[in-house]
Design a protein around this motif. Structure first.
Motif, PDB file in Angstrom:
ATOM      1  N   MET A 104       0.845  -1.197   0.000  1.00 42.40           N
ATOM      2  CA  MET A 104       0.000   0.000   0.000  1.00 42.40           C
ATOM      3  C   MET A 104       0.878   1.243   0.000  1.00 42.40           C
ATOM      4  N   MET A 105       0.651   2.104  -0.974  1.00 41.51           N
ATOM      5  CA  MET A 105       1.407   3.351  -1.051  1.00 41.51           C
ATOM      6  C   MET A 105       0.918   4.327   0.024  1.00 41.51           C
ATOM      7  N   PRO A 106       1.761   5.278   0.436  1.00 44.74           N
ATOM      8  CA  PRO A 106       1.325   6.277   1.429  1.00 44.74           C
ATOM      9  C   PRO A 106       0.054   6.995   0.986  1.00 44.74           C
ATOM     10  N   ASP A 107      -0.856   7.206   1.903  1.00 45.39           N
ATOM     11  CA  ASP A 107      -2.138   7.841   1.626  1.00 45.39           C
ATOM     12  C   ASP A 107      -1.966   9.357   1.615  1.00 45.39           C
ATOM     13  N   GLN A 108      -2.099   9.977   0.451  1.00 40.20           N
ATOM     14  CA  GLN A 108      -1.912  11.426   0.342  1.00 40.20           C
ATOM     15  C   GLN A 108      -3.066  12.209   0.960  1.00 40.20           C
ATOM     16  N   ASN A 109      -4.176  11.526   1.191  1.00 45.10           N
ATOM     17  CA  ASN A 109      -5.344  12.205   1.763  1.00 45.10           C
ATOM     18  C   ASN A 109      -5.426  12.012   3.279  1.00 45.10           C
ATOM     19  N   TYR A 110      -4.323  11.549   3.877  1.00 43.74           N
ATOM     20  CA  TYR A 110      -4.381  11.212   5.295  1.00 43.74           C
ATOM     21  C   TYR A 110      -4.733  12.389   6.211  1.00 43.74           C
ATOM     22  N   PRO A 111      -4.329  13.660   5.912  1.00 44.60           N
ATOM     23  CA  PRO A 111      -4.717  14.739   6.840  1.00 44.60           C
ATOM     24  C   PRO A 111      -6.231  14.848   7.003  1.00 44.60           C
ATOM     25  N   ASN A 112      -6.964  14.733   5.897  1.00 37.85           N
ATOM     26  CA  ASN A 112      -8.436  14.816   5.968  1.00 37.85           C
ATOM     27  C   ASN A 112      -9.018  13.608   6.678  1.00 37.85           C
ATOM     28  N   ARG A 113      -8.434  12.452   6.428  1.00 42.57           N
ATOM     29  CA  ARG A 113      -8.946  11.240   7.074  1.00 42.57           C
ATOM     30  C   ARG A 113      -8.724  11.316   8.588  1.00 42.57           C
ATOM     31  N   ILE A 114      -7.568  11.810   8.986  1.00 44.17           N
ATOM     32  CA  ILE A 114      -7.278  11.914  10.421  1.00 44.17           C
ATOM     33  C   ILE A 114      -8.248  12.882  11.089  1.00 44.17           C
ATOM     34  N   GLU A 115      -8.494  14.021  10.454  1.00 43.47           N
ATOM     35  CA  GLU A 115      -9.404  15.009  11.046  1.00 43.47           C
ATOM     36  C   GLU A 115     -10.817  14.452  11.172  1.00 43.47           C
ATOM     37  N   ASP A 116     -11.259  13.713  10.157  1.00 54.06           N
ATOM     38  CA  ASP A 116     -12.598  13.114  10.224  1.00 54.06           C
ATOM     39  C   ASP A 116     -12.646  12.056  11.323  1.00 54.06           C
ATOM     40  N   PHE A 117     -11.563  11.288  11.459  1.00 50.17           N
ATOM     41  CA  PHE A 117     -11.472  10.283  12.522  1.00 50.17           C
ATOM     42  C   PHE A 117     -11.556  10.959  13.898  1.00 50.17           C
ATOM     43  N   ILE A 118     -10.816  12.056  14.066  1.00 46.90           N
ATOM     44  CA  ILE A 118     -10.830  12.780  15.342  1.00 46.90           C
ATOM     45  C   ILE A 118     -12.234  13.316  15.629  1.00 46.90           C
ATOM     46  N   ASP A 119     -12.871  13.902  14.618  1.00 51.95           N
ATOM     47  CA  ASP A 119     -14.199  14.502  14.794  1.00 51.95           C
ATOM     48  C   ASP A 119     -15.250  13.453  15.144  1.00 51.95           C
ATOM     49  N   THR A 120     -15.225  12.325  14.428  1.00 50.52           N
ATOM     50  CA  THR A 120     -16.300  11.335  14.574  1.00 50.52           C
ATOM     51  C   THR A 120     -16.043  10.285  15.640  1.00 50.52           C
ATOM     52  N   GLN A 121     -14.781  10.003  15.933  1.00 52.81           N
ATOM     53  CA  GLN A 121     -14.477   8.927  16.856  1.00 52.81           C
ATOM     54  C   GLN A 121     -13.911   9.391  18.195  1.00 52.81           C
ATOM     55  N   VAL A 122     -13.464  10.639  18.268  1.00 51.38           N
ATOM     56  CA  VAL A 122     -12.853  11.122  19.501  1.00 51.38           C
ATOM     57  C   VAL A 122     -13.683  12.233  20.132  1.00 51.38           C
ATOM     58  N   ILE A 123     -13.802  13.357  19.417  1.00 51.12           N
ATOM     59  CA  ILE A 123     -14.529  14.511  19.962  1.00 51.12           C
ATOM     60  C   ILE A 123     -15.988  14.185  20.204  1.00 51.12           C
ATOM     61  N   SER A 124     -16.622  13.483  19.261  1.00 51.04           N
ATOM     62  CA  SER A 124     -18.049  13.178  19.396  1.00 51.04           C
ATOM     63  C   SER A 124     -18.340  12.257  20.571  1.00 51.04           C
ATOM     64  N   ARG A 125     -17.325  11.563  21.058  1.00 46.09           N
ATOM     65  CA  ARG A 125     -17.508  10.664  22.195  1.00 46.09           C
ATOM     66  C   ARG A 125     -17.193  11.340  23.526  1.00 46.09           C
ATOM     67  N   GLY A 126     -16.907  12.638  23.469  1.00 49.80           N
ATOM     68  CA  GLY A 126     -16.696  13.393  24.698  1.00 49.80           C
ATOM     69  C   GLY A 126     -15.310  13.286  25.285  1.00 49.80           C
ATOM     70  N   LEU A 127     -14.342  12.745  24.522  1.00 53.59           N
ATOM     71  CA  LEU A 127     -12.977  12.665  25.034  1.00 53.59           C
ATOM     72  C   LEU A 127     -12.350  14.055  25.025  1.00 53.59           C
ATOM     73  N   ASP A 128     -11.416  14.297  25.937  1.00 53.10           N
ATOM     74  CA  ASP A 128     -10.907  15.654  26.123  1.00 53.10           C
ATOM     75  C   ASP A 128      -9.926  16.070  25.024  1.00 53.10           C
ATOM     76  N   GLU A 129      -9.555  17.348  25.065  1.00 50.91           N
ATOM     77  CA  GLU A 129      -8.694  17.930  24.040  1.00 50.91           C
ATOM     78  C   GLU A 129      -7.312  17.293  24.024  1.00 50.91           C
ATOM     79  N   ARG A 130      -6.801  16.912  25.194  1.00 51.82           N
ATOM     80  CA  ARG A 130      -5.488  16.272  25.246  1.00 51.82           C
ATOM     81  C   ARG A 130      -5.491  14.949  24.498  1.00 51.82           C
ATOM     82  N   THR A 131      -6.591  14.209  24.632  1.00 57.95           N
ATOM     83  CA  THR A 131      -6.701  12.927  23.932  1.00 57.95           C
ATOM     84  C   THR A 131      -6.738  13.138  22.429  1.00 57.95           C
TER      85      THR A 131
END
Length: 290
Positions: A1-28
């Protein structure tokens, strides 16, 4: 698998939907983002080095994301000497991220990552000896008695209570930082420990000396209440804001130095040290504080 050039957007969506939406704090959120970004940057650098010598393109196409993550974790263990606990945390983040990619249809499926190997440095005994624990708390007691400023004594009292809770009750630093005034019941001397994903638990402050310290700290708490939205936090900084993990580490390091403890250790090592000595040491310390 080649490096994912779209990873910044994927990471932000992951943070928004899987971390922030679950009430985890800013440090996490910050820690998750940093772990994933560093992995992708390492992946890009590794691929660029292979491309520069005309190899690795076909190999990358055959290599799964899980294999690349396994290789990266092994690199951090072997070359960077990261602690086992740090490697394990990163592996968990990668596991959450892989599950997210599957849920989004970006990956068809994923396999569990290989168990992280423990670097040689992690085999070093970082738990405090009985003598070191005694010296550590004696350093705090001595400073409290010698301070001539009421405010500095209050700060020292705060530090005493935090370190005592870590040692006596086996509370995690993250749990300590989430404590609120309402979590402590003075009548029953019990403390409610709220966890992120697991059920809450209640610990009993069976040490009379610690109960007295807690009562004294609560009577002094108002001097730290400067920001209304944080006034219910059990432990506050001098500016009335919640303490950070780094601040707790700095407090621990301060008294570790005053106690003459030279080996590298952390507040977690203090927490885990009680299991080595059992209740006998707790009773000895409590009798000495009466």
């Amino acid at each position: 698998m080649m490096p994912d050039q779209n990873y910044p957007n994927r990471i932000e969506d992951f943070i928004d939907t899987q971390v922030i939406s679950r009430g985890l704090d800013e440090r996490t959120s910050k820690a998750y983002r940093m772990d994933l970004e560093k992995f992708h940057l390492w992946l890009e650098k590794t691929q660029a080095e292979k491309n520069a010598v005309g190899e690795g393109v076909l190999e990358s196409e055959r290599t799964s994301l899980e294999e690349q993550m396994d290789t990266y974790l092994e690199y951090l263990s072997r070359e960077k000497g990261l602690r086992y606990s740090t490697l394990y945390r990163k592996q968990r983040v990668f596991g959450y991220y892989l599950a997210y990619l599957v849920s989004q249809g970006i990956l068809v499926q994923s396999r569990p990552l290989h168990p992280v190997s423990q670097p040689r440095e992690a085999s070093v005994d970082t738990l405090l000896t009985k003598k070191e624990v005694e010296a550590f708390f004696h350093a705090i007691d001595r400073e409290y008695e010698e301070l001539d400023s009421d405010f500095r004594r209050r700060v020292c009292l705060r530090d005493q209570v935090m370190m005592e809770l870590l040692f006596y009750c086996g509370i995690e630093v993250s749990e300590l930082l989430r404590l609120e005034l309402s979590d402590y019941d003075r009548n029953t001397a019990t403390l409610l420990i709220r966890r992120k994903r697991e059920k809450s638990r209640t610990v009993y402050l069976y040490s009379p000396a610690l109960q007295n310290q807690m009562a004294l700290w609560l009577s002094e708490h108002a001097y730290f209440e400067q920001v209304e939205s944080y006034n219910n936090r059990m432990f506050l900084s001098k500016l009335g804001k919640p303490l950070s993990m780094k601040m707790v580490i700095n407090i621990f390091d301060k008294y570790r130095g005053l106690a003459g403890i030279e080996k590298e250790c952390t507040p977690k090592d203090l927490k885990n040290s009680l299991g080595r000595y059992g209740e006998e040491m707790v009773r000895e310390r409590d009798e000495g504080r009466k």
